[in-house]
Design an enzyme around this catalytic site. Sequence first.
Site, mmCIF file in Angstrom:
data_model
loop_
_atom_site.group_PDB
_atom_site.id
_atom_site.type_symbol
_atom_site.label_atom_id
_atom_site.label_comp_id
_atom_site.label_asym_id
_atom_site.label_seq_id
_atom_site.Cartn_x
_atom_site.Cartn_y
_atom_site.Cartn_z
ATOM 1 N N TYR A 11 2.910 24.101 4.533
ATOM 2 C CA TYR A 11 1.758 24.381 5.392
ATOM 3 C C TYR A 11 0.546 23.608 4.880
ATOM 4 O O TYR A 11 0.412 23.369 3.688
ATOM 5 C CB TYR A 11 1.417 25.874 5.367
ATOM 6 C CG TYR A 11 2.497 26.769 5.917
ATOM 7 C CD1 TYR A 11 2.430 27.245 7.230
ATOM 8 C CD2 TYR A 11 3.579 27.143 5.125
ATOM 9 C CE1 TYR A 11 3.426 28.070 7.737
ATOM 10 C CE2 TYR A 11 4.581 27.964 5.628
ATOM 11 C CZ TYR A 11 4.493 28.430 6.935
ATOM 12 O OH TYR A 11 5.476 29.246 7.428
ATOM 13 N N HIS B 158 1.923 27.089 12.022
ATOM 14 C CA HIS B 158 2.935 26.047 11.942
ATOM 15 C C HIS B 158 2.942 25.275 10.618
ATOM 16 O O HIS B 158 1.921 24.810 10.150
ATOM 17 C CB HIS B 158 2.716 25.080 13.096
ATOM 18 C CG HIS B 158 3.804 24.064 13.216
ATOM 19 N ND1 HIS B 158 5.107 24.396 13.513
ATOM 20 C CD2 HIS B 158 3.790 22.720 13.054
ATOM 21 C CE1 HIS B 158 5.839 23.314 13.542
ATOM 22 N NE2 HIS B 158 5.073 22.270 13.271
ATOM 23 N N LYS C 172 8.758 19.385 13.039
ATOM 24 C CA LYS C 172 8.304 19.128 11.685
ATOM 25 C C LYS C 172 8.662 17.693 11.295
ATOM 26 O O LYS C 172 9.538 17.094 11.890
ATOM 27 C CB LYS C 172 8.977 20.102 10.711
ATOM 28 C CG LYS C 172 8.614 21.562 10.981
ATOM 29 C CD LYS C 172 9.275 22.480 9.978
ATOM 30 C CE LYS C 172 9.208 23.934 10.410
ATOM 31 N NZ LYS C 172 7.854 24.414 10.743
#
Lengths: 344, 344
Positions: free
Chosen positions: A284, A292, A323
Amino acid sequence: MAGRISGNEVVIDNPSEAIRNYNKGYFGRMVGETLHLHLIEASFLVEIGRVEVERDGKTVTLNELMDMGIKVHPNFEISYLVFRDLRQRGYVVRIPQDGEDGFDLYPRGGAPHSHSPTYLVKAISERSPFLILRISDWVNSIGKRKLMLGIADEEGDLTYYSVKFFRMRGKMKEEESYEGNITVMGDRSMVWDEELSKKLQENFIGRTFEENVVQLSLMETAYLVEKGATAMKGNKKLSLKSFIKYAKKIQPDIERRLYAYKDLRSSGLIPKTGFKFGSHFRVYREHIGEGHAPYLVHVIPENYKSTWTEISRAVRLANSVRKQMIFAIAGSGIDYIRIKRMTP
Amino acid sequence: MAGRISGNEVVIDNPSEAIRNYNKGYFGRMVGETLHLHLIEASFLVEIGRVEVERDGKTVTLNELMDMGIKVHPNFEISYLVFRDLRQRGYVVRIPQDGEDGFDLYPRGGAPHSHSPTYLVKAISERSPFLILRISDWVNSIGKRKLMLGIADEEGDLTYYSVKFFRMRGKMKEEESYEGNITVMGDRSMVWDEELSKKLQENFIGRTFEENVVQLSLMETAYLVEKGATAMKGNKKLSLKSFIKYAKKIQPDIERRLYAYKDLRSSGLIPKTGFKFGSHFRVYREHIGEGHAPYLVHVIPENYKSTWTEISRAVRLANSVRKQMIFAIAGSGIDYIRIKRMTP
């Protein structure tokens, strides 16, 4: 138009045909008024019907030309698939003059006399091993170009990846020290100490087990012990060294992962386990509450070897959960390499 | 309510308390009028505040109880996480009487005196190796129950998988034989023979290179040679045996994959490369034209060993593309095992 086999090349002698073929797509290289084509280029021009190749007055088929290529050039069949695909997509793709393995890919609409290549493209078979050392060597050595990999699966379908060094930055301020007891329990730890638990929750370290009780991974435990917390195993206090010794039996790569964890933390990032995504960390950039985690980080040694099938799976999965897939190469320092699927 | 430590158990002597604890959730087992609790059960009852445990007149904390459990039972901390989670979800979960490792999980609303357990649940640490032999032994040995795996990652977060033998069936009629030449080129092959190319396209074998030219993988080539086609390398005809010998150098596991390919084909299925999904095959049930391949099949040997991280990645990726993840264990026969994420 006719070319002829000359050594391991195809040569077009007729000056106007030579110049026309060179100018229309920048195939081959002009030597005086003669065009010299690499067997990959010649095969492509034969395949699209623009050039006919002869040897001793007899037409050479695409089949024969490719067979020749395979005998002369290692990796010819894979290189041809990639060259062909990029050409069919409308790019100018050229074989580097310096004999470097791969192709120079020019920007759309760009030409060799007016533009520099944007990518060096490596053509790779799905079956060849994935060696991180080779990949990072490539990224290091291609100058201003970026690295693109074209991977051909066994059916000849292509997947492209862009590869580059990558730096992540976050907004989390790292705590200088921690105090309090951590109870080591088998392959994880518990923090029953209320104050330490709260501080850990504020810093997104560990996982809330119940109110004011936090569960830690072995690696997080090591991180905290290094920063002043006390690891207890039964009634015994473990030093950092003896804790690591204990943890290594359960998780042999703990030091490497810890190294990356510390590096990410010191960049203001919040790494948490990425197990559900098949990676070491999901990372993160700020408060986890905000949602997210944009990165998956997999920590590997410098001599890491895998298969393209595994890498393909990792990158594809990262993609599917929005990602980026980052490999952290932990050696004497840490390099982060991003591998990303792309469409040329 | 008070229990006391007795050996490696917690015992509740007061008959009414014993019966109440047994009846409210079916914890432990009654011996006469005494309730015997496993340390996992006792820890849970202490954690939720329903039972207090004493030793020599002093209260035993959850911390101490768990520490005891870790000393006595292998895998205690992981087992506890899974037991706790399933109990918190409202299930009756019991420790099998026969000493089998794992938990019996009853259907929602079900009780031991009226229902049979639907699942045997194994609690597994992310860090323990994935051994396919162990998994298939489990599936084989649990009788009517189904197998559920609860995997704890290093942060204590749980992922559940259901595991079972699986049989796929398709609608494709398999051709008995093929005729024509296949040109072997490096790590793949080409079919320049128009008739054979057409037949291959009808059967979804290989990939169209250009009109009436088909590209084949080495494994497809072997399949076709076994069914009568001719493999040419330059001007030399290769027997099946010599082709396999050649192909094995490039793809060492070709025989295992071919074995699974033939088995799938003979079940009316259409296997194509699953490289983009990080698996050996994506498998269609009927005409590829119709679209979706519902299965990913990964072919592994009986002694296959991997990590739970890899398996998690594979299953998760399959999930994200709406496919089922099947492992084909190729030994003397072939077993297919499906691993699927589930929420208990």
